[in-house]
Write a protein that holds these residues in place. Structure first.
Motif, PDB file in Angstrom:
ATOM      1  N   ASN A  45      -7.517   1.586   4.235  1.00 17.85           N
ATOM      2  CA  ASN A  45      -7.521   2.950   3.703  1.00 17.85           C
ATOM      3  C   ASN A  45      -7.417   2.784   2.457  1.00 17.85           C
ATOM      4  O   ASN A  45      -7.722   3.737   1.808  1.00 17.85           O
ATOM      5  CB  ASN A  45      -6.379   3.625   4.282  1.00 17.85           C
ATOM      6  CG  ASN A  45      -6.664   4.072   6.060  1.00 17.85           C
ATOM      7  OD1 ASN A  45      -7.731   4.385   6.409  1.00 17.85           O
ATOM      8  ND2 ASN A  45      -5.375   4.212   6.522  1.00 17.85           N
ATOM      9  N   HIS A  46      -7.318   1.645   1.860  1.00 21.76           N
ATOM     10  CA  HIS A  46      -7.241   1.587   0.310  1.00 21.76           C
ATOM     11  C   HIS A  46      -8.367   0.578  -0.313  1.00 21.76           C
ATOM     12  O   HIS A  46      -9.006   0.970  -1.471  1.00 21.76           O
ATOM     13  CB  HIS A  46      -6.010   0.979   0.117  1.00 21.76           C
ATOM     14  CG  HIS A  46      -4.822   1.679   0.616  1.00 21.76           C
ATOM     15  ND1 HIS A  46      -4.212   2.571  -0.277  1.00 21.76           N
ATOM     16  CD2 HIS A  46      -4.177   1.636   1.680  1.00 21.76           C
ATOM     17  CE1 HIS A  46      -3.287   2.961   0.607  1.00 21.76           C
ATOM     18  NE2 HIS A  46      -3.263   2.557   1.779  1.00 21.76           N
ATOM     19  N   PRO A 103       0.245  -0.629  -7.015  1.00 23.47           N
ATOM     20  CA  PRO A 103      -1.186  -0.225  -7.276  1.00 23.47           C
ATOM     21  C   PRO A 103      -2.069  -1.244  -8.158  1.00 23.47           C
ATOM     22  O   PRO A 103      -3.200  -1.515  -8.017  1.00 23.47           O
ATOM     23  CB  PRO A 103      -1.100   1.168  -7.874  1.00 23.47           C
ATOM     24  CG  PRO A 103       0.332   1.245  -8.373  1.00 23.47           C
ATOM     25  CD  PRO A 103       1.140   0.533  -7.518  1.00 23.47           C
ATOM     26  N   THR A 137       0.754  -1.209  -0.042  1.00 24.60           N
ATOM     27  CA  THR A 137      -0.040  -0.006   0.001  1.00 24.60           C
ATOM     28  C   THR A 137       0.843   1.377  -0.028  1.00 24.60           C
ATOM     29  O   THR A 137       0.281   2.192  -0.149  1.00 24.60           O
ATOM     30  CB  THR A 137      -0.909  -0.033   1.092  1.00 24.60           C
ATOM     31  OG1 THR A 137      -0.039   0.006   2.495  1.00 24.60           O
ATOM     32  CG2 THR A 137      -1.854  -1.285   1.291  1.00 24.60           C
ATOM     33  N   LEU A 187      -2.791  -3.919  -5.778  1.00 31.91           N
ATOM     34  CA  LEU A 187      -4.023  -3.541  -5.096  1.00 31.91           C
ATOM     35  C   LEU A 187      -5.228  -3.380  -5.325  1.00 31.91           C
ATOM     36  O   LEU A 187      -6.268  -3.650  -5.052  1.00 31.91           O
ATOM     37  CB  LEU A 187      -3.416  -2.137  -4.402  1.00 31.91           C
ATOM     38  CG  LEU A 187      -4.169  -1.537  -2.822  1.00 31.91           C
ATOM     39  CD1 LEU A 187      -4.127  -2.612  -1.837  1.00 31.91           C
ATOM     40  CD2 LEU A 187      -3.686  -0.281  -2.666  1.00 31.91           C
TER      41      LEU A 187
END
Length: 401
Positions: A355-356, A172, A135, A175
């Motif tokens: 948070n993601h 990313p 992250t 994620l």
């Protein structure tokens, strides 16, 4: 015979036994932890899952194809020194059984199991290091230079496990593949014991961090140095350990622990030249956590001054209080027959990911209420109930699209 959570955990029961401490010691990228990773890979491949290990050492096992918006579950395989059998592996074994149940029911939809490295931070000092790298919560240059007690860097340990340290860091694309993440874990307290229920849904994780306090004095001979001539950092450290307990008890709901002390050079007949200790502080209000750490820092400097020493305090990691998505929490609770909702004081990868991506956690009853210890346990029936609950939660999320 189909696998059960109990049978899967029985397969790894001999891996990483710590004959000195009791329980299990399975630090990241050690032989025991690598053996567990191989065990998981073999089971994932036997189920026809598409397996990959990403550049941060996270193992992914996919069903329904690799891509975005997946429903993901999983946990970790590393342990604290002398830890229990369930902290981490329970979530991985339960994920495998839950996937078996979904396959039997012919549930469609993209899903994956993720196994994160260095969740405990027991080897390199930073908890949830794999999810922090994924992250971007930690600078990869800092991660590469982290060292264990033997002086091995995280970069070298990763290289030895087949991970190129030059490529670790924010990912990313990986994620973005996670639509929702659900982590099943042994409960690390008595909430479910007191409620008489086998499974709960998490509401929150206490904010928590780790700090290193270093006391520096004058190393010397234990036999030739008069007591009046000493600047002994061990005495200053001892004073602080007691003060940490006193200060924490003045703050409602605070938890503060000194769990590790390292004297340098560490000889029995040597007055240490430096003593490092590691402090863990937790509270649901992050401002209170930092205020308590500030007071402990002042107490450390006072203890050092009293012994003719100096003290420094360094933050190694901090995770803010996490409140899980209430809509997802309530959806899971309903899917599990109004499962109780409980907070936890223990950190997890789900907290870093929160948070993601949308995240949630399930807890399975621990009849002792003890964790990070050989006394940690889960009864067989509860272990299987946890996997069934996980499968129900995953199925509900997959159906919701």
């Amino acid at each position: 015979m189909p696998d059960t959570v109990t049978s899967l955990l029985d397969e790894i029961a001999a891996i990483g036994i710590d004959s000195a401490r009791g329980g299990y010691t399975r630090p990241v990228y050690s032989t025991p932890e690598l053996d567990l990773r191989s065990w998981f890979l073999a089971h994932a491949q036997a189920r026809g899952l598409d397996v990959e290990t990403d550049r941060n050492g996270i193992i992914w096992a996919w069903s329904g194809g690799v891509g975005g918006g997946a429903v993901v579950t999983g946990s970790h395989l590393d342990s604290v020194p002398g830890g229990g059998a369930y902290d981490g592996p329970l979530g991985v074994a339960s994920a495998l059984v839950a996937f078996d149940l979904l396959a039997q029911r012919r549930v469609a939809g993209r899903r994956a199991i993720a196994v994160f490295p260095e969740e405990e931070g027991s080897r390199f000092g930073i908890a949830c290091l794999g999810s922090r790298l994924l992250t971007g919560a930690i600078d990869p240059d800092r991660a590469r230079t982290l060292t264990d007690a033997d002086g091995t860097t995280f970069a070298d340990a990763g290289r030895g496990a087949g991970i190129d340290p030059a490529h670790i860091g924010p990912d990313p694309d990986a994620l973005a593949r996670i639509g929702t993440f659900i982590e099943l874990h042994v409960e690390q307290g008595r909430g479910l014991v007191d409620l008489g229920r086998p499974v709960a849904v998490a509401s929150s994780i206490l904010g928590h961090g780790r700090w290193r306090i270093s006391f520096t004095g004058t190393g010397n001979h234990a036999g030739t140095t008069l007591m009046t001539d000493r600047a002994d950092p061990m005495v200053a450290a001892a004073r602080l350990v007691v003060e940490v307990q006193r200060l924490a008890r003045t703050v409602r709901d605070a938890r503060a622990t000194v769990g590790r002390i390292v004297p340098i050079p560490g000889g029995t007949n040597v007055i240490a030249s430096r003593v490092d200790l590691w402090l863990d502080v937790r509270h649901h209000d992050d401002t209170v956590t930092h205020l308590l750490v500030h007071e402990i820092g002042q107490a450390a400097r006072a203890a050092a001054l009293a012994e003719g020493c100096t003290a420094t305090l360094t933050e190694e990691s901090f995770s803010k209080t996490v409140d899980f998505d209430p809509l997802l929490r309530d959806e899971l609770s309903a899917a599990l027959g109004d499962a109780p909702v409980l907070p936890t004081g223990a950190g997890h990868d789900a907290g870093i990911l929160k948070n993601h991506v949308s995240t949630a956690m399930l807890f399975v009853r621990n009849p002792t209420g003890v964790s990070h210890s050989p006394a940690e346990t889960v009864e067989n029936a509860d272990a299987e109930a946890g996997a069934i609950a996980l499968a129900a939660g995953l199925q509900a999320l997959l159906a919701a699209g």
